[in-house]
Design a protein around this motif. Structure first.
Motif, PDB file in Angstrom:
ATOM      1  N   LEU A  46      -5.921   3.599  -0.086  1.00  0.00           N
ATOM      2  CA  LEU A  46      -6.737   2.419  -0.310  1.00  0.00           C
ATOM      3  C   LEU A  46      -8.207   2.826  -0.262  1.00  0.00           C
ATOM      4  CD1 LEU A  46      -4.892  -0.022   2.104  1.00  0.00           C
ATOM      5  CD2 LEU A  46      -4.639   0.108  -0.372  1.00  0.00           C
ATOM      6  N   GLU A  47      -9.016   2.125  -1.015  1.00  0.00           N
ATOM      7  CA  GLU A  47     -10.455   2.383  -0.989  1.00  0.00           C
ATOM      8  C   GLU A  47     -11.178   1.113  -0.580  1.00  0.00           C
ATOM      9  OE1 GLU A  47     -11.008   5.773  -4.432  1.00  0.00           O
ATOM     10  OE2 GLU A  47     -11.608   3.720  -4.869  1.00  0.00           O
ATOM     11  N   VAL A  48     -12.213   1.293   0.212  1.00  0.00           N
ATOM     12  CA  VAL A  48     -13.071   0.196   0.616  1.00  0.00           C
ATOM     13  C   VAL A  48     -14.452   0.505   0.077  1.00  0.00           C
ATOM     14  CG1 VAL A  48     -14.117  -1.000   2.575  1.00  0.00           C
ATOM     15  CG2 VAL A  48     -11.752  -0.213   2.723  1.00  0.00           C
ATOM     16  N   THR A  49     -15.074  -0.459  -0.577  1.00  0.00           N
ATOM     17  CA  THR A  49     -16.418  -0.274  -1.097  1.00  0.00           C
ATOM     18  C   THR A  49     -17.409  -0.784  -0.064  1.00  0.00           C
ATOM     19  OG1 THR A  49     -15.623  -0.534  -3.351  1.00  0.00           O
ATOM     20  CG2 THR A  49     -17.988  -0.799  -2.998  1.00  0.00           C
ATOM     21  N   LEU A  50     -18.346   0.083   0.313  1.00  0.00           N
ATOM     22  CA  LEU A  50     -19.365  -0.250   1.302  1.00  0.00           C
ATOM     23  C   LEU A  50     -20.724  -0.288   0.628  1.00  0.00           C
ATOM     24  CD1 LEU A  50     -18.117   2.151   4.110  1.00  0.00           C
ATOM     25  CD2 LEU A  50     -17.615  -0.280   3.882  1.00  0.00           C
ATOM     26  N   GLU A  51     -21.566  -1.149   1.108  1.00  0.00           N
ATOM     27  CA  GLU A  51     -22.884  -1.367   0.535  1.00  0.00           C
ATOM     28  C   GLU A  51     -23.945  -0.800   1.485  1.00  0.00           C
ATOM     29  OE1 GLU A  51     -25.309  -5.318  -0.975  1.00  0.00           O
ATOM     30  OE2 GLU A  51     -23.262  -5.487  -0.304  1.00  0.00           O
ATOM     31  N   PHE A  52     -24.785   0.097   0.980  1.00  0.00           N
ATOM     32  CA  PHE A  52     -25.799   0.748   1.805  1.00  0.00           C
ATOM     33  C   PHE A  52     -27.199   0.436   1.297  1.00  0.00           C
ATOM     34  CE2 PHE A  52     -22.007   3.346   2.275  1.00  0.00           C
ATOM     35  CZ  PHE A  52     -21.917   3.451   3.652  1.00  0.00           C
ATOM     36  N   ASP A  53     -28.140   0.296   2.238  1.00  0.00           N
ATOM     37  CA  ASP A  53     -29.537   0.086   1.850  1.00  0.00           C
ATOM     38  C   ASP A  53     -30.202   1.444   1.608  1.00  0.00           C
ATOM     39  OD1 ASP A  53     -30.207   1.165   4.359  1.00  0.00           O
ATOM     40  OD2 ASP A  53     -30.552  -0.795   5.271  1.00  0.00           O
ATOM     41  N   ASP A  54     -31.452   1.418   1.196  1.00  0.00           N
ATOM     42  CA  ASP A  54     -32.160   2.650   0.842  1.00  0.00           C
ATOM     43  C   ASP A  54     -32.283   3.627   2.009  1.00  0.00           C
ATOM     44  OD1 ASP A  54     -32.479   1.997  -1.815  1.00  0.00           O
ATOM     45  OD2 ASP A  54     -34.476   1.145  -1.544  1.00  0.00           O
ATOM     46  N   GLU A  55     -32.521   3.123   3.207  1.00  0.00           N
ATOM     47  CA  GLU A  55     -32.650   3.991   4.377  1.00  0.00           C
ATOM     48  C   GLU A  55     -31.342   4.751   4.629  1.00  0.00           C
ATOM     49  OE1 GLU A  55     -33.316   3.718   9.195  1.00  0.00           O
ATOM     50  OE2 GLU A  55     -33.745   1.953   7.986  1.00  0.00           O
ATOM     51  N   GLN A  56     -30.230   4.041   4.585  1.00  0.00           N
ATOM     52  CA  GLN A  56     -28.935   4.685   4.797  1.00  0.00           C
ATOM     53  C   GLN A  56     -28.636   5.678   3.666  1.00  0.00           C
ATOM     54  OE1 GLN A  56     -26.614   4.635   7.319  1.00  0.00           O
ATOM     55  NE2 GLN A  56     -28.177   3.551   8.487  1.00  0.00           N
ATOM     56  N   LEU A  57     -29.007   5.312   2.443  1.00  0.00           N
ATOM     57  CA  LEU A  57     -28.774   6.214   1.310  1.00  0.00           C
ATOM     58  C   LEU A  57     -29.543   7.519   1.461  1.00  0.00           C
ATOM     59  CD1 LEU A  57     -28.733   3.715  -1.667  1.00  0.00           C
ATOM     60  CD2 LEU A  57     -26.820   5.077  -0.821  1.00  0.00           C
ATOM     61  N   LYS A  58     -30.757   7.454   1.986  1.00  0.00           N
ATOM     62  CA  LYS A  58     -31.537   8.682   2.209  1.00  0.00           C
ATOM     63  C   LYS A  58     -30.854   9.566   3.250  1.00  0.00           C
ATOM     64  CE  LYS A  58     -35.961   6.754   0.852  1.00  0.00           C
ATOM     65  NZ  LYS A  58     -37.238   6.208   1.298  1.00  0.00           N
ATOM     66  N   LYS A  59     -30.332   8.945   4.304  1.00  0.00           N
ATOM     67  CA  LYS A  59     -29.616   9.704   5.326  1.00  0.00           C
ATOM     68  C   LYS A  59     -28.355  10.333   4.731  1.00  0.00           C
ATOM     69  CE  LYS A  59     -31.252   7.011   9.256  1.00  0.00           C
ATOM     70  NZ  LYS A  59     -30.883   6.097  10.357  1.00  0.00           N
ATOM     71  N   ILE A  60     -27.632   9.549   3.944  1.00  0.00           N
ATOM     72  CA  ILE A  60     -26.415  10.049   3.299  1.00  0.00           C
ATOM     73  C   ILE A  60     -26.754  11.243   2.410  1.00  0.00           C
ATOM     74  CG2 ILE A  60     -24.648   9.497   1.557  1.00  0.00           C
ATOM     75  CD1 ILE A  60     -24.595   6.635   2.792  1.00  0.00           C
ATOM     76  N   GLN A  61     -27.816  11.127   1.638  1.00  0.00           N
ATOM     77  CA  GLN A  61     -28.211  12.208   0.738  1.00  0.00           C
ATOM     78  C   GLN A  61     -28.546  13.479   1.519  1.00  0.00           C
ATOM     79  OE1 GLN A  61     -31.864  11.597  -1.448  1.00  0.00           O
ATOM     80  NE2 GLN A  61     -31.213  12.990  -3.060  1.00  0.00           N
TER      81      GLN A  61
END
Length: 155
Positions: free
Chosen positions: A33-48
């Motif tokens: 199963l896949e769950v789609t999560l929504e991230f803001d710009d701050e979290q996206l920078k950390k993820i990157q």
């Protein structure tokens, strides 16, 4: 370290490995199963930054974030961070519908694969209804302990 402590740690490791192998086999036998999560710009920078540092795909990083929280599940700091994240999410959803529309427009969606192992970890953590909060706590912990710490040490 005494011999009895070593034996207990060794037995705990063997049990954890057996559970992981059993869950892996179960994951192969059941649909993913896949769950789609929504991230803001701050979290996206950390993820990157974390995906670059750890050489992981985003999907693997989200998996790792849950795993890291699970690994540290007995740590009081981690318990407190999880609780704060869940409370913050509850407060934001009740208080701020206007900002939610704004955040949604700039957020990015990422998928977390709910394999049997990830689902098991979420159940043990009591986070099956708060997957996003668990993932972001893991991302924040990894970022703080790997990226921010490295920057502080280098200074």
């Amino acid at each position: 370290m005494s011999v009895s402590n070593y034996n207990n740690e060794s037995e705990d490791y063997i049990v954890e490995q057996a559970i992981a192998e059993g869950l892996q086999q179960a994951a192969e036998a059941e649909p993913v199963l896949e769950v789609t999560l929504e991230f803001d710009d701050e979290q996206l920078k950390k993820i990157q930054q974390l995906t670059l540092a750890l050489e992981l795909s985003v999907t693997d990083l989200l998996d790792t974030a849950v795993g890291y929280v699970y690994f540290n599940r007995d740590d009081e700091e981690v318990k407190k961070l999880l609780e704060e994240c869940v409370n913050k999410a509850k407060n934001n959803s009740v208080e701020d519908e206007y900002n939610r529309d704004f955040i949604t427009s700039i957020a990015r969606f990422k998928k977390l694969v709910l394999t049997a192992l990830v689902a098991h970890k979420l159940r043990v953590l009591g986070m099956t209804d708060n997957i996003y909060e668990c993932v972001t706590t893991g991302i924040n912990l990894l970022y703080e302990r790997l990226i921010t710490h490295k920057t502080k040490v280098a200074s």
